[in-house]
Write an enzyme that holds these catalytic residues in place. Structure first.
Site, PDB file in Angstrom:
ATOM      1  N   ASP A  78       0.816  -1.204   0.000  1.00 12.47           N
ATOM      2  CA  ASP A  78       0.000   0.000   0.000  1.00 12.47           C
ATOM      3  C   ASP A  78       0.850   1.255   0.000  1.00 12.47           C
ATOM      4  O   ASP A  78       2.069   1.198  -0.088  1.00 12.47           O
ATOM      5  CB  ASP A  78      -1.054  -0.011   1.111  1.00 12.47           C
ATOM      6  CG  ASP A  78      -0.482  -0.477   2.406  1.00 12.47           C
ATOM      7  OD1 ASP A  78       0.591   0.010   2.753  1.00 12.47           O
ATOM      8  OD2 ASP A  78      -1.100  -1.346   3.052  1.00 12.47           O
ATOM      9  N   LYS A 121      -4.603   3.076  -0.089  1.00  7.76           N
ATOM     10  CA  LYS A 121      -4.803   3.387   1.325  1.00  7.76           C
ATOM     11  C   LYS A 121      -6.295   3.343   1.613  1.00  7.76           C
ATOM     12  O   LYS A 121      -7.122   3.527   0.727  1.00  7.76           O
ATOM     13  CB  LYS A 121      -4.225   4.750   1.648  1.00  7.76           C
ATOM     14  CG  LYS A 121      -4.832   5.845   0.804  1.00  7.76           C
ATOM     15  CD  LYS A 121      -4.553   7.208   1.380  1.00  7.76           C
ATOM     16  CE  LYS A 121      -5.140   8.267   0.470  1.00  7.76           C
ATOM     17  NZ  LYS A 121      -5.198   9.573   1.065  1.00  7.76           N
ATOM     18  N   MET A 125      -1.633   8.447  12.691  1.00  9.87           N
ATOM     19  CA  MET A 125      -2.795   8.894  11.899  1.00  9.87           C
ATOM     20  C   MET A 125      -3.472  10.111  12.535  1.00  9.87           C
ATOM     21  O   MET A 125      -4.694  10.226  12.500  1.00  9.87           O
ATOM     22  CB  MET A 125      -3.824   7.752  11.778  1.00  9.87           C
ATOM     23  CG  MET A 125      -3.294   6.559  11.025  1.00  9.87           C
ATOM     24  SD  MET A 125      -4.431   5.148  11.078  1.00  9.87           S
ATOM     25  CE  MET A 125      -4.072   4.467  12.688  1.00  9.87           C
TER      26      MET A 125
HETATM   27  N1  SAH Z   1       1.842  -0.118  10.760  1.00  7.15           N
HETATM   28  C1  SAH Z   1       2.368   1.224  10.688  1.00  7.15           C
HETATM   29  C2  SAH Z   1       1.339   2.263  11.006  1.00  7.15           C
HETATM   30  C3  SAH Z   1       0.215   2.329  10.049  1.00  7.15           C
HETATM   31  S1  SAH Z   1      -0.922   3.619  10.431  1.00  7.15           S
HETATM   32  C4  SAH Z   1       3.565   1.331  11.640  1.00  7.15           C
HETATM   33  O1  SAH Z   1       3.838   0.421  12.410  1.00  7.15           O
HETATM   34  O2  SAH Z   1       4.250   2.358  11.579  1.00  7.15           O
HETATM   35  C5  SAH Z   1      -0.345   4.926   9.428  1.00  7.15           C
HETATM   36  C6  SAH Z   1       0.288   6.015  10.239  1.00  7.15           C
HETATM   37  O3  SAH Z   1       1.612   5.653  10.593  1.00  7.15           O
HETATM   38  C7  SAH Z   1       0.454   7.314   9.522  1.00  7.15           C
HETATM   39  O4  SAH Z   1      -0.734   8.078   9.543  1.00  7.15           O
HETATM   40  C8  SAH Z   1       1.539   7.979  10.329  1.00  7.15           C
HETATM   41  O5  SAH Z   1       1.032   8.516  11.506  1.00  7.15           O
HETATM   42  C9  SAH Z   1       2.410   6.815  10.691  1.00  7.15           C
HETATM   43  N2  SAH Z   1       3.564   6.669   9.796  1.00  7.15           N
HETATM   44  C10 SAH Z   1       3.889   5.602   9.054  1.00  7.15           C
HETATM   45  N3  SAH Z   1       5.036   5.801   8.400  1.00  7.15           N
HETATM   46  C11 SAH Z   1       5.456   7.028   8.731  1.00  7.15           C
HETATM   47  C12 SAH Z   1       6.596   7.814   8.387  1.00  7.15           C
HETATM   48  N4  SAH Z   1       7.544   7.370   7.558  1.00  7.15           N
HETATM   49  N5  SAH Z   1       6.709   9.052   8.925  1.00  7.15           N
HETATM   50  C13 SAH Z   1       5.769   9.522   9.768  1.00  7.15           C
HETATM   51  N6  SAH Z   1       4.684   8.815  10.121  1.00  7.15           N
HETATM   52  C14 SAH Z   1       4.526   7.589   9.620  1.00  7.15           C
END
Ligand code: SAH
Length: 465
Positions: A248, A270, A383
């Site tokens: 995704d 997404k 998020m």
């Molecule tokens: N499974 C993922 C989270 C998914 S929810 C994890 O463990 O990180 C999606 C959220 O993750 C985004 O809205 C943001 O808040 C955060 N996120 C994921 N990658 C990111 C990145 N490179 N920089 C900042 N926030 C990130």
């Protein structure tokens, strides 16, 4: 690409080696190990080189090289100290289309010798095209430690069963999957442990169908927050053996690119986008692909079990009896905090950390606010970019000080990472001014102030991270 890597079969073929000193001796050892029949031309020949020629049915001519000597050889190696002679040798060999190497002079060569890791019949060749020989040696040394010594035996076992496997599986893909399972599963483990007989027995059982030979499987893999260097070895290995990849938006394109080249790639978007597949369709798709016998990689940003709906996906797999593995990834809270220089816990400032979703549920932020306002706790909102103003207001309304430091990290761990800091009372406005985009992560707590001293990412390049 300056050179095309090829492996040259020298078995029983004539090779000319011009020069008789210790450098020539080194090359002679290598050439005869590869089965070449050596002809050495030099006015004087090292005694060990003479001995080697005798052992390997080589021959020699005691004089300087003369025009016409190159003909009739499949490879010419010049190891003389006379540059003019070397040049003439190259001109003649090139004129006759014979590959030619001048030791330690890449600019004259049409072929060069790579550094090798020899696990015959498995061979790894490394070259920097003569630009960085030390780097080549370092890479070689790393490969030496990576490749178990018994890889040669594993390759021999593969050779032994090659035609049997070909007969058993007509289908190319099934054959490939069978081999991949063989070479990194229990059979390989037996070879590495020195139990060759047990390995062969297991191989025969698998071929006879006593152990399922080919089976679809799903790998639910965390790809980390963005920097490809943060992938795990296991993630990378499974990425490189999957037949189909579902990914995704959160997974960085560089990471998707590291999947096996001929794997099918399916973008599942997404959750909020019109172009995305709804979650239940993704779940059903995973089951369907695995039931076709495919190895399916479900690649997720960060860690699949942290706000990744990974649980829902594998529940469906479990219900349908599809085998699966889950590989943890570095969650964005860990990745972003490290790359922003913000320790999530600290002996003096934060004894606990909470990961919270800032995503609206039933169009409101239903969070246990009173549990999020203790001074000694870091709170990370995933998020939460869209709801940041509300988060800041609610935390203050429930008792967290308006001065509490806050950082918002956009595209954390990637080259484009941006970090905006402020306090609960100022952060929403600053983030709005900076027009931060998703994905962004919010960190609330005293630890954020440490960033002033601990920020490191990109500092070398003179930029602020
Ligand atoms: N499974 C993922 C989270 C998914 S929810 C994890 O463990 O990180 C999606 C959220 O993750 C985004 O809205 C943001 O808040 C955060 N996120 C994921 N990658 C990111 C990145 N490179 N920089 C900042 N926030 C990130």
């Amino acid at each position: 690409m300056d050179y095309l890597p090829l492996f040259h079969c020298l078995q029983q073929r004539p090779v000319l080696l011009v020069g008789g000193g210790s450098v020539a001796l080194r090359k002679a050892r290598l050439l005869s190990r590869a089965g070449g029949i050596l002809h050495v031309i030099a006015p004087k020949i090292h005694p060990q080189l003479l001995q080697l020629l005798e052992q390997h049915s080589g021959r020699y001519t005691l004089r300087v090289w003369q025009p016409g000597d190159c003909g009739g050889h499949v490879l010419v190696v010049a190891a003389t100290t006379d540059n003019e002679v070397n040049r003439q040798i190259v001109a003649e060999a090139d004129g006759q289309g014979i590959p030619v190497n001048v030791v330690d002079t890449p600019s004259l060569c049409s072929v060069i010798f790579p550094a090798i890791v020899d696990r015959s019949p498995l061979l790894v060749a490394v070259s920097s095209g003569g630009h960085a020989p030390v780097l080549t040696r370092l890479v070689r040394a790393r490969l030496e430690t990576l490749l178990p010594a018994a890889y040669g035996q594993l390759a021999q076992l593969a050779q032994k069963f090659r035609s049997a496997v070909k007969q058993r599986f007509d289908d190319l893909q099934q054959r490939r999957v069978f081999w991949e399972d063989t070479l990194q599963g229990p059979v390989a483990e037996q070879v590495f442990a020195g139990n060759l007989a047990a390995a062969e027995l297991l191989m025969e059982e698998r071929l006879a169908g006593k152990v399922p030979a080919v089976q679809g499987e799903v790998y639910l893999v965390g790809a980390g927050p963005g920097d490809p260097d943060l992938l795990t070895f296991k993630a990378l290995r499974l990425m490189q053996q999957a037949d189909v990849v579902l990914y995704d938006r959160l997974v960085a394109p560089e990471i998707v690119d590291m999947c096996r080249r001929d794997a099918d790639r399916i973008y599942v978007g997404k959750a909020a986008s019109r172009h995305s597949l709804p979650q239940d369709q993704i779940n059903a798709h995973l089951v369907e692909l695995a039931q076709q016998g495919k190895r399916v990689l479900r690649l997720k940003g960060g860690d699949p079990f942290i706000f990744g709906r990974g649980g829902e996906e594998i529940e469906e797999l479990a219900q349908n009896g599809v085998p699966f593995q889950v590989v943890p990834g570095i969650t964005s809270a860990s990745g972003c905090s490290c790359y922003a220089g913000i320790p999530l816990t600290h002996r003096d400032y934060a004894q606990s950390v909470r990961f919270v979703t800032g995503h609206l549920k039933d169009s409101s932020l239903n969070l246990p606010w009173h549990e999020l306002v203790s001074d000694n706790q870091t709170v990370v909102f995933y998020m939460g970019l869209g709801t940041l103003p509300d988060i800041a207001v609610q935390l203050q309304a429930h008792g967290r000080s308006a001065d509490t430091p806050v950082a918002v990290i956009e595209r954390g761990t990637m080259a484009q990472q941006r970090v905006i800091t402020g306090s609960l009372s100022t952060i929403a406005e600053r983030v709005r001014e900076a027009a931060l985009q998703t994905p962004s992560l919010i960190i609330v707590g005293e630890v954020v102030a440490l960033r002033e001293r601990l920020s490191w990412f990109k500092l070398q390049a003179g930029q602020s991270a």
